[in-house]
Design a protein around this motif. Structure first.
Motif, PDB file in Angstrom:
ATOM      1  N   PHE A  93      24.123  63.838 103.322  1.00 59.47           N
ATOM      2  CA  PHE A  93      23.663  62.555 103.860  1.00 59.47           C
ATOM      3  C   PHE A  93      22.946  62.765 105.190  1.00 59.47           C
ATOM      4  O   PHE A  93      21.905  62.154 105.450  1.00 59.47           O
ATOM      5  CB  PHE A  93      24.840  61.606 104.023  1.00 59.47           C
ATOM      6  N   GLU A  94      23.478  63.642 106.025  1.00 60.07           N
ATOM      7  CA  GLU A  94      22.833  63.931 107.310  1.00 60.07           C
ATOM      8  C   GLU A  94      21.443  64.523 107.099  1.00 60.07           C
ATOM      9  O   GLU A  94      20.486  64.174 107.800  1.00 60.07           O
ATOM     10  CB  GLU A  94      23.691  64.885 108.134  1.00 60.07           C
ATOM     11  N   SER A 104      32.561  66.637  97.899  1.00 56.32           N
ATOM     12  CA  SER A 104      32.903  67.444  99.075  1.00 56.32           C
ATOM     13  C   SER A 104      31.704  67.704  99.992  1.00 56.32           C
ATOM     14  O   SER A 104      31.885  68.088 101.149  1.00 56.32           O
ATOM     15  CB  SER A 104      33.513  68.785  98.639  1.00 56.32           C
ATOM     16  N   THR A 105      30.490  67.508  99.499  1.00 54.15           N
ATOM     17  CA  THR A 105      29.304  67.809 100.310  1.00 54.15           C
ATOM     18  C   THR A 105      28.541  66.564 100.741  1.00 54.15           C
ATOM     19  O   THR A 105      27.454  66.659 101.311  1.00 54.15           O
ATOM     20  CB  THR A 105      28.336  68.735  99.532  1.00 54.15           C
ATOM     21  N   VAL A 106      29.097  65.385 100.471  1.00 54.68           N
ATOM     22  CA  VAL A 106      28.386  64.139 100.752  1.00 54.68           C
ATOM     23  C   VAL A 106      27.980  64.038 102.218  1.00 54.68           C
ATOM     24  O   VAL A 106      26.840  63.698 102.546  1.00 54.68           O
ATOM     25  CB  VAL A 106      29.249  62.923 100.363  1.00 54.68           C
ATOM     26  N   SER A 107      28.890  64.325 103.121  1.00 52.33           N
ATOM     27  CA  SER A 107      28.613  64.156 104.545  1.00 52.33           C
ATOM     28  C   SER A 107      27.429  65.004 104.988  1.00 52.33           C
ATOM     29  O   SER A 107      26.498  64.505 105.633  1.00 52.33           O
ATOM     30  CB  SER A 107      29.852  64.513 105.375  1.00 52.33           C
ATOM     31  N   GLN A 108      27.431  66.301 104.640  1.00 56.75           N
ATOM     32  CA  GLN A 108      26.348  67.201 105.048  1.00 56.75           C
ATOM     33  C   GLN A 108      25.015  66.787 104.430  1.00 56.75           C
ATOM     34  O   GLN A 108      23.971  66.790 105.102  1.00 56.75           O
ATOM     35  CB  GLN A 108      26.665  68.648 104.645  1.00 56.75           C
ATOM     36  N   GLU A 157      32.618  56.783  98.823  1.00 51.96           N
ATOM     37  CA  GLU A 157      32.439  57.948  99.697  1.00 51.96           C
ATOM     38  C   GLU A 157      31.483  57.636 100.845  1.00 51.96           C
ATOM     39  O   GLU A 157      31.710  58.054 101.986  1.00 51.96           O
ATOM     40  CB  GLU A 157      31.923  59.147  98.885  1.00 51.96           C
ATOM     41  N   TYR A 158      30.422  56.893 100.581  1.00 52.65           N
ATOM     42  CA  TYR A 158      29.522  56.533 101.664  1.00 52.65           C
ATOM     43  C   TYR A 158      30.170  55.546 102.623  1.00 52.65           C
ATOM     44  O   TYR A 158      29.953  55.603 103.840  1.00 52.65           O
ATOM     45  CB  TYR A 158      28.209  55.971 101.122  1.00 52.65           C
ATOM     46  N   ARG A 194      24.359  53.644 108.439  1.00 48.88           N
ATOM     47  CA  ARG A 194      25.439  53.475 109.406  1.00 48.88           C
ATOM     48  C   ARG A 194      24.892  52.811 110.669  1.00 48.88           C
ATOM     49  O   ARG A 194      23.686  52.847 110.927  1.00 48.88           O
ATOM     50  CB  ARG A 194      26.029  54.845 109.770  1.00 48.88           C
ATOM     51  N   LEU A 231      32.043  57.159 105.265  1.00 49.54           N
ATOM     52  CA  LEU A 231      31.211  57.706 106.342  1.00 49.54           C
ATOM     53  C   LEU A 231      30.703  56.602 107.275  1.00 49.54           C
ATOM     54  O   LEU A 231      30.014  56.886 108.252  1.00 49.54           O
ATOM     55  CB  LEU A 231      30.002  58.441 105.755  1.00 49.54           C
TER      56      LEU A 231
END
Length: 319
Positions: A223-224, A217-221, A157-158, A65, A161
């Protein structure tokens, strides 16, 4: 994420082809300045003490990002001290006109077959529900093989984000090298990476799609967590994310990771033997591991491996 399984979210650390799936191209604008962040970064040096030649081993995330910049300082050090870039795919690979047509040729079912009729009914319903949530047209997606459907989910999904291929570390330095006239080459071809997916059995493909849908559902967490470990040079943590439950899928690890690592080493060692200073940019998942990671394989060849920040003789990276 629940484990390695065969989810395409894990493949983000392995295969740059994933970043090209939606037709992304390298950024055309002048690249952002090279790293100024104080974070260590996944950047190492392999050399033989007292001999010319250095490999700057830079683990990358293929999709990033805008907020993930500036990159850690080690990447700037590696770029300024190298005379050539080596990437997994050759510079400009994503612009090849045959890429999309070959992807569709290998990734779609022949007439009379479809994703809907080839996977379990409950899995098709899950995929259908995901497509509806993302306003995706099923008329085209139903022809995709499970591996391609899983990779489209991952890319979508990415992208939601804000993570895109033209922000990936590989593309960033590819564009910078083009601007600066620095030569580059690839370790593999797009065709080779496409063929990796065709070697997955129908059962492995279906498992890959099922696990990818489960992990949406857990992609964001996750990825961080991945970005944090990558920026701070926590290679052991990245390797743990990659290989969790790996023993259940040895064929997948061999196909996508260890075989490719071993295939690269002779070529990388030859660059060292010629005294070249090379910036190697490969998915961060390739570097770790006690026996089959790129760093371990170079140590087995007698190379000295240090983190870039532990080499004070190098020219510092500057904006």
């Amino acid at each position: 994420m629940v484990g390695l399984r065969v989810t395409s979210f894990r493949l983000l650390l392995w295969v740059p082809l994933l970043a090209l799936l939606l037709g992304c191209r390298p950024a055309s604008q002048t690249p952002a300045s090279t790293a100024t962040s104080a974070a260590r970064g996944c950047t190492w040096i392999a050399d033989r003490e007292g001999k010319p030649g250095k490999l700057f081993l830079c683990g990358t995330i293929h999709i990033l990002r805008e907020s993930d910049y500036p990159l850690p300082a080690g990447y700037g050090i590696a770029y300024r001290n190298s005379s050539k870039l080596v990437l997994e795919l050759p510079p400009g690979a994503s612009e090849a006109p045959e890429f999309q047509s070959r992807l569709m040729e290998l990734g779609q079912y022949p007439a009379g077959e479809s994703l809907e009729t080839s996977v379990k009914p409950e899995l098709w319903k899950q995929f259908e529900a995901w497509a509806q949530r993302r306003n995706m047209t099923l008329s085209r997606l139903r022809n995709f093989r499970p591996w391609l459907a899983a990779l489209v989910i991952t890319s979508t999904e990415y992208a939601a984000l804000g993570a895109k291929a033209d922000k990936g570390a590989d593309q960033h330095f590819e564009a910078m090298a083009k601007r600066d006239g620095k030569p580059g080459e690839g370790l593999e071809t797009v065709e080779l990476q496409l063929q990796l997916f065709t070697q997955l059995t129908p059962a492995m493909q279906e498992e890959m799609l099922a696990q990818t849908l489960e992990e949406v559902s857990t992609v964001s967490q996750e990825f961080e967590k991945m970005i944090s470990a990558w920026k701070n040079g926590e290679l052991a943590a990245l390797h743990a994310m990659l290989t969790r439950e790996a023993e259940k899928y040895p064929d997948l690890m061999k196909l996508f990771l260890t075989d490719r690592n071993h295939a690269w080493i002779d070529r990388l060692d030859a660059m060292l033997q010629r005294g070249e200073n090379v910036m190697l940019l490969v998915g961060a998942g390739h570097l770790g591991g006690d026996t089959d990671g790129v760093l371990a394989l170079l140590r087995q060849r007698g190379c000295r491996v240090r983190h870039v920040t532990e080499a004070p003789e190098l020219v510092p990276g500057k904006p």
